[in-house]
Write a protein that holds these residues in place. Structure first.
Motif, PDB file in Angstrom:
ATOM      1  N   ASN A 196      34.773  52.195  41.874  1.00 49.13           N
ATOM      2  CA  ASN A 196      36.081  51.561  41.651  1.00 49.13           C
ATOM      3  C   ASN A 196      37.211  52.580  41.466  1.00 49.13           C
ATOM      4  OD1 ASN A 196      37.488  49.099  41.488  1.00 49.13           O
ATOM      5  ND2 ASN A 196      37.408  49.062  39.256  1.00 49.13           N
ATOM      6  N   ALA A 199      40.916  51.550  41.855  1.00 49.71           N
ATOM      7  CA  ALA A 199      41.599  50.861  40.754  1.00 49.71           C
ATOM      8  C   ALA A 199      42.382  51.852  39.904  1.00 49.71           C
ATOM      9  CB  ALA A 199      40.585  50.113  39.899  1.00 49.71           C
ATOM     10  N   ASP A 202      45.406  53.290  42.207  1.00 48.22           N
ATOM     11  CA  ASP A 202      46.456  52.293  42.456  1.00 48.22           C
ATOM     12  C   ASP A 202      47.425  52.147  41.280  1.00 48.22           C
ATOM     13  OD1 ASP A 202      45.797  51.492  45.049  1.00 48.22           O
ATOM     14  OD2 ASP A 202      44.356  49.994  44.357  1.00 48.22           O
ATOM     15  N   LEU A 203      47.072  52.687  40.119  1.00 47.93           N
ATOM     16  CA  LEU A 203      47.901  52.498  38.930  1.00 47.93           C
ATOM     17  C   LEU A 203      49.246  53.211  39.069  1.00 47.93           C
ATOM     18  CD1 LEU A 203      45.275  53.074  36.068  1.00 47.93           C
ATOM     19  CD2 LEU A 203      45.977  50.897  37.096  1.00 47.93           C
ATOM     20  N   PRO A 252      37.288  54.031  35.610  1.00 49.05           N
ATOM     21  CA  PRO A 252      37.570  52.722  36.205  1.00 49.05           C
ATOM     22  C   PRO A 252      36.345  51.912  36.575  1.00 49.05           C
ATOM     23  CG  PRO A 252      37.806  54.428  37.858  1.00 49.05           C
ATOM     24  CD  PRO A 252      37.475  55.137  36.561  1.00 49.05           C
ATOM     25  N   LYS A 254      33.225  49.476  36.725  1.00 46.16           N
ATOM     26  CA  LYS A 254      32.784  48.258  36.043  1.00 46.16           C
ATOM     27  C   LYS A 254      31.288  48.036  36.221  1.00 46.16           C
ATOM     28  CE  LYS A 254      37.130  45.671  36.145  1.00 46.16           C
ATOM     29  NZ  LYS A 254      37.762  44.357  36.466  1.00 46.16           N
ATOM     30  N   TYR A 275      37.901  50.092  31.151  1.00 43.92           N
ATOM     31  CA  TYR A 275      37.745  48.642  31.029  1.00 43.92           C
ATOM     32  C   TYR A 275      36.756  48.332  29.908  1.00 43.92           C
ATOM     33  CZ  TYR A 275      40.029  48.097  35.598  1.00 43.92           C
ATOM     34  OH  TYR A 275      40.922  48.113  36.640  1.00 43.92           O
ATOM     35  N   ASP A 295      43.390  45.528  31.216  1.00 42.13           N
ATOM     36  CA  ASP A 295      44.523  46.082  31.950  1.00 42.13           C
ATOM     37  C   ASP A 295      44.424  47.605  31.850  1.00 42.13           C
ATOM     38  OD1 ASP A 295      47.016  47.149  32.699  1.00 42.13           O
ATOM     39  OD2 ASP A 295      48.085  45.350  32.082  1.00 42.13           O
TER      40      ASP A 295
END
Length: 346
Positions: A196, A199, A202-203, A252, A254, A275, A295
């Motif tokens: 991931n 993720a 992209d922040l 990031p 999960k 997360y 978030d």
């Protein structure tokens, strides 16, 4: 008294760089330092073929008869089957056929990994994993969060098995300058779809994003995120310096069951942003060593204000000694005929 003989069968081994290899290699070293005899059954013992969709990983063409011969020759007090791949399957079959009790470990959330790569229902993969681990006297799991998750999926005889880090390598260093605009948000990972990484990249964050690692997604990520700084794979002292030069460690994933990189970062005084998943929940929890949130942008912003001393204090709770202690106490309690040998090494 004879020394404790331990056979560990694993599909993951050097030259791979991942949490399974680090766990098993450090466990083996710790056990041998205490006087145990450890025999590793790894892909280096067999012909191998590339793993479909991930050719960097080689799958062993392991035969149960050959592993059974190794078991008979070494005559271990303890058989530990660490992975559920071809070597794990062959070792499982050999142990069951010879009537040897064994333990297993659960390192990787393969159902979630496979779902990201192919249309394979998680329920089908979890059914296979339940079958694989069912005969084990104990299944060692990296975190209490994963124990709960697996119990809810019908697994049993689960034991929480902590991880550690190399204190000679991962420790605070002053004055490390990575030469990038601050704040510096760092992730260290194998670069693969299940991690991931997108993720994180992209922040919308100030400063710089730094990625350490390599893998099948590396080229695509470099092309898609030209403003990020990709440093390639790093280990040892070089990796420790990168941790110390960053401001926040971003995790990031999960799908990881633990994340040894989390405690390596903490040991360098680097706060965590992640997360709310089983690995980070066990490592960071609700304490002051970082911020967990659904978030990830919010977690990164909050982690910037975390006291680095709190991260260091949290790292003190983890060690490879504790990892070996739990392994030995588990085999002492769950496997027949090894209590005295295991107790002598604890």
């Amino acid at each position: 008294m004879s020394s404790l003989r331990i056979l560990i069968a694993t599909d993951a081994w050097f030259p791979q760089i991942n949490g399974v290899v680090r766990t098993l290699s450090n466990l083996s070293n710790e056990l041998q330092n205490r006087g145990a005899e450890v025999e590793m059954v790894t892909p280096s013992d067999f012909a191998t073929v590339p793993c479909p969709s991930y050719p960097e990983i080689r799958l062993a063409l392991a035969r149960p008869a050959r592993i059974a011969e190794r078991m008979a020759r070494f005559d271990p007090h303890v058989v530990h089957i660490a992975t559920e791949g071809p070597i794990g399957l062959a070792a499982r079959r050999a142990a069951l056929k010879s009537g040897r009790a064994f333990t297993t470990s659960f390192h990787t959330r393969f159902p979630e990994y496979l779902r990201r790569r192919a249309p394979i229902p998680e329920s089908a993969t979890y059914a296979y994993l339940r079958w694989f681990h069912r005969p084990a006297a104990a299944c060692l799991v990296p975190s209490s969060g994963m124990v709960t998750l697996l119990e809810n999926k019908g697994f049993n005889r689960l034991v929480t098995w902590p991880r550690g880090f190399d204190r000679a390598v991962f420790h605070p260093r002053d004055g490390i300058d990575l030469g990038l605009p601050r704040p510096i948000f760092l992730t260290v990972s194998r670069l693969a779809p299940e991690k991931n990484i997108g993720a994180f990249l992209d922040l919308d964050l100030p400063g710089s994003k730094v990625v350490v690692g390599d893998g099948p997604s590396a080229a695509a990520l470099r092309q898609r995120y030209p403003d990020a700084h990709f440093l390639g794979a790093k280990t040892g002292e070089e990796l420790g310096r990168v941790y110390c030069g960053a401001d926040v460690f971003v995790f990031p994933s999960k799908t990881d069951t633990f994340g040894i990189v989390l405690i390596e970062a903490l040991a360098c005084g680097l706060p965590i942003a992640a997360y709310r998943e089983p690995g980070p929940l066990d490592v960071v929890g609700e304490g002051a060593a970082g911020c967990l949130s659904d978030d990830l942008t919010e977690a990164c912003a909050a982690a910037l204000s975390v006291d680095r001393a709190a991260a260091l204090r949290r790292a003190d709770d983890f060690s490879w000694k504790a990892c070996a202690d739990v392994f030995l106490s588990t085999v002492e309690a769950r496997l027949p005929g090894v209590a005295s040998e295991a107790a002598s090494l604890s």
